[in-house]
Design an enzyme around this catalytic site. Structure first.
Site, PDB file in Angstrom:
ATOM      1  N   GLU A   1      -5.822  -8.769   0.107  1.00 31.63           N
ATOM      2  CA  GLU A   1      -6.013  -8.398   1.350  1.00 31.63           C
ATOM      3  C   GLU A   1      -7.787  -8.148   1.255  1.00 31.63           C
ATOM      4  O   GLU A   1      -7.548  -7.070   0.169  1.00 31.63           O
ATOM      5  CB  GLU A   1      -5.990  -6.867   2.694  1.00 31.63           C
ATOM      6  CG  GLU A   1      -4.546  -7.432   2.592  1.00 31.63           C
ATOM      7  CD  GLU A   1      -3.778  -5.830   3.724  1.00 31.63           C
ATOM      8  OE1 GLU A   1      -3.983  -5.379   4.300  1.00 31.63           O
ATOM      9  OE2 GLU A   1      -2.845  -5.709   3.604  1.00 31.63           O
TER      10      GLU A   1
ATOM     11  N   GLU B   1       0.743  -0.994   0.111  1.00 30.34           N
ATOM     12  CA  GLU B   1      -0.067   0.050  -0.274  1.00 30.34           C
ATOM     13  C   GLU B   1       0.878   1.265   0.222  1.00 30.34           C
ATOM     14  O   GLU B   1       0.412   1.873   0.280  1.00 30.34           O
ATOM     15  CB  GLU B   1      -1.258   0.175   1.132  1.00 30.34           C
ATOM     16  CG  GLU B   1      -2.373  -1.296   0.812  1.00 30.34           C
ATOM     17  CD  GLU B   1      -2.842  -0.763   1.723  1.00 30.34           C
ATOM     18  OE1 GLU B   1      -3.391   0.319   2.877  1.00 30.34           O
ATOM     19  OE2 GLU B   1      -4.249  -1.853   1.914  1.00 30.34           O
TER      20      GLU B   1
HETATM   21  C1  BG6 Z   1      -4.725  -1.906   4.919  1.00 31.43           C
HETATM   22  C2  BG6 Z   1      -3.338  -1.861   5.695  1.00 31.43           C
HETATM   23  O1  BG6 Z   1      -4.189  -0.841   4.669  1.00 31.43           O
HETATM   24  O2  BG6 Z   1      -5.370  -2.383   5.727  1.00 31.43           O
HETATM   25  C3  BG6 Z   1      -3.456  -3.691   6.521  1.00 31.43           C
HETATM   26  O3  BG6 Z   1      -2.415  -3.198   4.597  1.00 31.43           O
HETATM   27  C4  BG6 Z   1      -4.031  -2.284   7.969  1.00 31.43           C
HETATM   28  O4  BG6 Z   1      -2.001  -3.330   7.133  1.00 31.43           O
HETATM   29  C5  BG6 Z   1      -5.426  -3.245   6.988  1.00 31.43           C
HETATM   30  O5  BG6 Z   1      -4.219  -4.114   8.589  1.00 31.43           O
HETATM   31  C6  BG6 Z   1      -7.259  -3.118   7.677  1.00 31.43           C
HETATM   32  O6  BG6 Z   1      -6.884  -1.756   8.304  1.00 31.43           O
HETATM   33  P1  BG6 Z   1      -7.331  -1.552   9.381  1.00 31.43           P
HETATM   34  O7  BG6 Z   1      -6.552   0.114  10.128  1.00 31.43           O
HETATM   35  O8  BG6 Z   1      -8.646  -1.690  10.459  1.00 31.43           O
HETATM   36  O9  BG6 Z   1      -6.178  -2.318  10.041  1.00 31.43           O
END
Ligand code: BG6
Length: 470
Positions: A370, A165
């Protein structure tokens, strides 16, 4: 488009799950590990530090056994740069190499394909103190780090990801720890950092192809469809502008080695266009990724600015971050979507739209690195955890993934966030994403016991049936 028949998920599909080092490992200063910007950054009040996280560093064997029981075919995790080279560009720490070799060998034992992210938000603090990504010499440090990874783990890793990201590190620098500044100067600096990261990524991809010809490497930004609030051409223009700044600026450079035209126009207009040195374009053109990985959580909806109003988040719905740019675009809500308890919009069809869009633009295989739902879970007296909301979220996204495959997308893997509970980037441990529950709270480490959620068994069956039963 409607399909009379679906093709299903291809044979050998990488059913996976993801984590990142600082959010899951803990052992923040053990066995020679150096400090990263995540260890030194100022914490958001009310959120825990990353010293213990899910204590995966001490539970990795048990965790991998659980991943194998769930049936994972791929595990996406990141290597902490500070475990391998504690100060970022000095001596190599053999204990760090040993930890990841053990982990990789354990994954191979269970026939789980590793998908390794080289850098997931955790720049060595020693490099940050020398200017971090604003300093061009960080490019060399990253290439050297990558070289160590290829030499030490090249025999065990086929699939590599460069930077997680990068676009969110630029657009949300304050939340993620890329910048402390605000205002015009911060933006100018962030886009210079971005240029340096893009160069570092391109050099590492080239190095990967030279050193490990059997390996495959790709970028891992966060990509999402940007809708126009209405069919008013002004709103459509705003959505295209935002998409260029949010999505294509990153992927066009990664794949084609050039800055997206609209994004360039934006950078020049604002005075943010980075300093480009001789040879940079050639470097960027030499990257040639083998696949595209991207993270997908939700879509964005924007409209043209009206009366100077402006309020949009790159991850719309995330209340912690909101940016907008006068004269360019403003955030809009999307009445067709619902929100999670943490305020994130949910858009499974947007997932298909995004997959179709990326496939059409770049024509490369895609791995989702993700996708998932952050929610508070409750442990029942018998130790069970009923998380139908997570199953529902994942199922709806997988249904759309299957349709995208029928549309023609070469989707080769799906690694939802997250394999096991871990600490959210800025919303603590209570915002859980995992298939496996970790028994701790923000301010109470408890016994860190692992418990299987209902979603664990659900995903196990999805994998067993190669996605025929969702
Ligand atoms: C992504 C990241 O943006 O979202 C992760 O690569 C992150 O590291 C995931 O944990 C979920 O976002 P958040 O802010 O709920 O942890």
């Amino acid at each position: 488009m409607d399909h009379s028949t679906l093709k299903g998920f291809p044979e050998g599909f990488f059913w996976g799950a993801s984590t990142s080092a600082y959010q899951v490992e803990g052992a923040w200063d053990e066995d020679g590990k150096g400090l990263s910007v995540q260890d030194t950054k100022e914490l958001i009040p009310g959120t825990p530090d990353f010293k213990v996280s899910s204590d995966h560093y001490h539970h990795w064997k048990e965790d991998v056994a659980l991943f194998a029981e769930m049936g994972l075919k791929m595990y996406r995790f990141s290597i902490a740069w500070t475990r391998i080279i504690p100060d970022g560009d000095g001596e190599v720490n053999r204990a760090g190499i040993a930890f990841y070799r053990n982990l990789l060998e354990e994954l191979r034992k269970y026939h789980i394909e590793p998908l390794v992210t080289m850098y997931h938000f955790d720049l060595p603090d020693a490099l940050q103190k020398k200017g971090g990504w604003s300093n061009r010499s960080t490019i060399d440090a990253f290439v050297r780090f990558a070289n160590v990874l290829f030499e030490e783990f090249g025999d065990l890793v086929t699939y590599w990801l460069t930077i997680n990201e990068e676009n969110m590190m630029i657009l949300h620098g304050k939340a993620i720890g890329t910048t402390l500044q605000e205002g015009e100067e911060a933006w100018r600096d962030l886009y210079q950092q971005n240029h340096h990261m893009l160069l570092a990524q391109a050099r590492v991809m080239k190095l990967c192809h030279e050193k490990c010809p059997q390996a495959k490497i790709g970028p891992a930004p966060n990509i999402s469809e940007v809708y126009a609030e209405t069919c008013n051409p002004k709103d459509v223009l705003a959505s295209q502008t935002f998409s260029a700044i949010r999505n294509w600026l990153y992927l066009d450079v990664a794949v084609y080695g050039r800055y997206n035209a609209i994004a360039s126009g934006y950078l020049r207009e604002k005075g943010y266009y980075p300093q480009v040195e001789e040879g940079d374009w050639e470097t960027l053109k030499g990257a040639n990724p083998d696949f595209i990985a991207f993270n997908y959580y939700n879509t964005s909806t924007v409209a043209a600015c009206r009366e100077g109003e402006s309020n949009v988040s790159a991850r719309v719905g995330d209340q912690q971050v909101s940016v907008g740019e006068e004269g360019l675009y403003r955030g809009a809500s999307n009445p067709h979507l619902y929100r999670t308890e943490f305020g994130w919009e949910v858009d499974p069809i947007g997932f298909r739209n995004t997959l179709d869009m990326v496939a059409s633009r770049y024509g490369l295989p895609i791995i989702i690195t993700e996708n998932g739902l952050g929610a508070r879970d409750t442990v029942e007296e018998d130790g069970s955890i009923h998380d139908p909301y997570r199953i529902d979220y994942l199922r709806k996204h997988l249904e759309q993934a299957e349709l995208a495959i029928a549309d023609g997308v070469d989707l080769i893997g799906y690694c939802p966030w997250s394999a096991i509970d871990l600490i959210s980037t800025h919303q603590g441990f209570g915002k859980r994403y995992g298939f496996i529950y970790v028994n701790r709270e923000d301010d109470d480490l408890k016994d860190l016991k692992r418990l299987k959620k209902d979603s664990f068994y659900w995903y196990q069956n999805v994998i067993r049936t190669n996605g025929k039963e969702l």
